[in-house]
Design a protein around this motif. Structure first.
Motif, short mmCIF file in Angstrom:
data_model
loop_
_atom_site.label_atom_id
_atom_site.label_comp_id
_atom_site.label_asym_id
_atom_site.label_seq_id
_atom_site.Cartn_x
_atom_site.Cartn_y
_atom_site.Cartn_z
N ASP A 187 47.26 55.09 37.19
CA ASP A 187 46.19 55.70 37.99
C ASP A 187 45.20 54.62 38.44
N PRO A 188 44.39 54.88 39.47
CA PRO A 188 43.50 53.84 40.01
C PRO A 188 42.54 53.24 38.98
N LEU B 255 54.55 61.18 44.30
CA LEU B 255 53.35 61.38 43.49
C LEU B 255 52.31 60.36 43.93
N HIS B 256 51.07 60.85 44.23
CA HIS B 256 49.99 59.96 44.65
C HIS B 256 48.72 60.35 43.93
N LEU B 257 47.96 59.34 43.50
CA LEU B 257 46.73 59.54 42.75
C LEU B 257 45.60 58.80 43.44
N SER B 258 44.49 59.48 43.70
CA SER B 258 43.37 58.86 44.38
C SER B 258 42.23 58.59 43.41
N VAL C 278 48.43 64.38 44.27
CA VAL C 278 49.34 65.11 45.15
C VAL C 278 50.74 64.88 44.64
N VAL C 279 51.49 65.97 44.44
CA VAL C 279 52.84 65.86 43.90
C VAL C 279 53.81 66.65 44.77
N ASP D 17 40.43 57.99 49.41
CA ASP D 17 39.45 59.00 48.99
C ASP D 17 40.08 60.36 48.72
N GLY D 18 41.39 60.48 48.88
CA GLY D 18 42.08 61.73 48.58
C GLY D 18 41.97 62.78 49.65
N ASN D 19 41.42 62.44 50.84
CA ASN D 19 41.19 63.45 51.86
C ASN D 19 42.35 63.65 52.83
N LEU D 20 43.20 62.65 52.99
CA LEU D 20 44.27 62.70 53.98
C LEU D 20 45.63 62.53 53.31
#
Length: 618
Positions: A87-88, A134-137, A143-144, A187-190
């Motif tokens: 994770d970031p 899988l993406h983590l902001s 988002v999975v 930022d997890g928005n897009l």
């Protein structure tokens, strides 16, 4: 997407060749040498990284601190663990948990630095499935993507607490076609979705969604025959620039697309080759490009301020994985056919992280071969043994994919054949990547035949010049390479002395019925429809159609849990060939589309060496 398969049945060979004495031979030492991948570091804690490295012959997820070199195993799974991230903030290691390599499973996480089985969580409350991203902001947005044969592809958003609690998943996307969660802004928005709603997963399109509302923000579709792939947003808050791979010129290139303003900037290169991958430098003012050219992959730093590109790292061999660091340093993995892989840093060129254990023995280098073929010039790589004399017995190595290619990189399997006195010929036939989209897509409508015609052209040239022995020519490959091996022994029966097919497509119709839905879509794109729509195309492309013509002994290798080239269709081919009096042996093993377990890989190599020893004329 590459393909492989495994099988079970009463006529399975167990591979009981003698393992030999101690120390093991050089070829076995190469398989048993420890391996590791390029570390993936945490954006907000760059000293912390997730590393996949072998432990007792299995790849496992590790925590690694760059400053101290401390490496701590986090997983201890019997089949190994290969899909992982951090994770970031560098607090959690995430890894995908499937069953014996069947690719069906769930994402888990555990604290950085924790040992196997300690504080492991399942933070995303969704049923198991095939993973689709899988993406983590930084703000805790996750988002999975997951694919289910019954429900299609779904992409959900969750909010992940710093410690353990999560929100209920919110559905952002659903479709009954091939799709993936391709990229998430810092930022997890897009959220960028790569999709094949047009029916062709070989040439996908992009859709940008608001992660808060699921509303469409932007669309990008280059039309039939031209694919688009989202790579990543910069690691900068509010930055809406997206790295994209496109095919508008016939040669895959990278561009920067601002998904909010619509601005488009090509990343011009003054070197030959096609861009295979790209990633941002953390500053956001430069991009690291991986460029494929003539079976070598090199790194280039593209400065967005000046528009200039400069070579980063070695000019020979092949880079397999790289990451750009905050200070401009690049970590990368490099090897060549002769030299084993190592993870290095551009700061000094020295080894960054070395696995514990002996280094594998070097092998021989490659010779480039260029031969006129029926569809254009064909490029191949030739390894020659250091013992014996021409004409050499040859293993013609067929790569998988088909959208893939062989490179000047280290391979314990190919080195083992060289150690046993074989030349090894690897042909980048039509259908291969690295030579432009026209070459890659040339097999559409002529699946199997085009590839084998190119292989035959190179084989003929080297036989004619006295380098290869036509009477001792072995055709072998895994996944799509296994498919072409079986098709080759059936449609070119006078050319091949033996066929070694690892996890192949053997009966195309049966494979289509049992395989992943995403692969069914690939097959429809390659063959022009489903088996019901174009039965003649599937019959012409299927190895089982030509089983009556097979004269060479055939070895089949298959996994019990392979979702890509499933078991039943391999069994059908084996039974059909045996009923017709053919010489066929079937080796099966626990696993999915291949095995990551060293002991199993060594066992499979022994089975193949033993089969060739028993069936190939001296």
């Amino acid at each position: 997407m590459s393909r492989l398969s495994r099988s079970r049945g009463p006529r399975t060979r167990a591979g009981r060749s003698s393992p030999g004495g101690w120390p093991p031979p050089a070829w076995e030492q190469r398989f048993r040498a420890p391996e590791l991948e390029v570390p993936e570091w945490a954006p907000d804690a760059p000293d912390r990284a997730c590393v996949v490295a072998t432990v007792d012959g299995r790849p496992q997820v590790h925590s690694w601190e760059a400053s101290t070199g401390r490496l701590v195993a986090a997983t201890d799974r019997a089949a190994g663990t290969t899909d992982a991230t951090i994770d970031p903030a560098g607090r959690w290691l995430w890894w995908f948990d499937d069953t014996d390599g069947d690719e069906w499973g769930t994402w888990r996480r555990q604290p950085f630095g924790s040992p196997p089985g300690q504080l492991t969580e399942t933070p995303i409350p969704l049923p198991p499935g095939y993973q689709a991203g899988l993406h983590l902001s930084r703000d805790g947005t996750g988002v999975v993507g997951r694919t289910d044969p019954d429900a299609g592809t779904t992409i959900h958003q969750v909010f992940l607490d710093t410690f353990s609690a999560t929100s209920a998943p919110v559905l952002l996307y659903a479709g009954d076609h091939d799709a993936e969660a391709a990229a998430l802004s810092d930022d997890g928005n897009l959220l960028v979705v790569g999709h094949a709603e047009g029916g062709d997963p070989r040439h996908p399109a992009l859709r940008v969604l608001s992660a808060d509302t699921a509303a469409t923000v932007a669309e990008l579709d280059d039309g039939p025959g031209r694919g688009l792939w989202a790579l990543d947003f910069p690691p900068l808050p509010g930055d809406s620039r997206l790295l994209v791979l496109h095919e508008r010129t016939g040669t895959p290139r990278a561009a920067v697309w601002d998904v909010l303003s619509g601005a488009w900037r090509e990343l011009a290169l003054d070197v030959d080759g096609e861009v295979a991958d790209a990633t941002w430098f953390p500053s956001g003012d430069a991009v690291l490009l991986a460029v494929d050219h003539r079976a070598r992959t090199r790194l280039h730093r593209h400065d967005l301020r000046t528009g200039r590109s400069t070579l980063v790292g070695p000019a020979d061999g092949t880079v397999d994985g790289a990451t750009a660091r905050p200070d401009g340093e690049v970590w990368y993995s490099w090897s060549s056919a002769a030299e084993p892989p190592s993870v290095r840093t551009t700061r000094t060129g020295a080894v960054l992280l070395a696995p514990v254990g002996p280094r594998p023995r070097p092998s021989v280098g490659v010779r480039d071969v260029d031969v006129p073929g029926p569809g254009g010039d064909v490029h191949a790589l030739l390894r020659l043994p250091s013992t014996g004399a021409a004409p050499y017995p040859v293993v013609v190595d067929v790569h998988g994919g088909p959208a893939d290619h062989r490179t000047d990189s280290f391979s314990p399997t190919l080195a083992a054949w060289v150690d046993h006195g074989f030349a090894v010929l690897s042909v980048n036939f039509r259908g291969s990547t690295g030579y432009g989209t026209r070459w890659r897509d040339a097999i559409e409508g002529d699946v199997g035949r085009a590839e084998l015609a190119d292989i035959a052209a190179v084989h003929d040239r080297l036989v004619a010049e006295g380098t290869l022995d036509p009477r001792r020519s072995v055709l072998t490959g895994a996944s799509w390479g296994g498919y072409l091996t079986l098709l080759g022994v059936g449609t070119q029966p006078g050319r091949w002395a033996l066929g070694l097919a690892d996890v192949p497509v053997a009966d195309y119709v049966a494979a289509y019925e049992d395989e992943l839905a995403t692969l069914q879509a690939v097959d429809r794109a390659l063959l022009g429809g489903s088996p019901q729509e174009v039965p003649e195309a599937y019959a012409a492309a299927s190895p089982i159609t030509y089983v009556d013509a097979v004269r060479a002994p055939v070895l089949l290798l298959a996994g019990l849990n392979d979702p890509r080239c499933p078991l039943r269709q391999v069994q059908r081919y084996e039974s059909a060939l045996r009923e017709r009096g053919g010489v066929v042996e079937l080796y099966q093993y626990g696993g999915g589309h291949g095995s990551h377990v060293t002991a199993e890989r060594v066992a499979q190599m022994r089975v193949q060496l033993d089969f060739v020893k028993r069936h190939l004329s001296p």
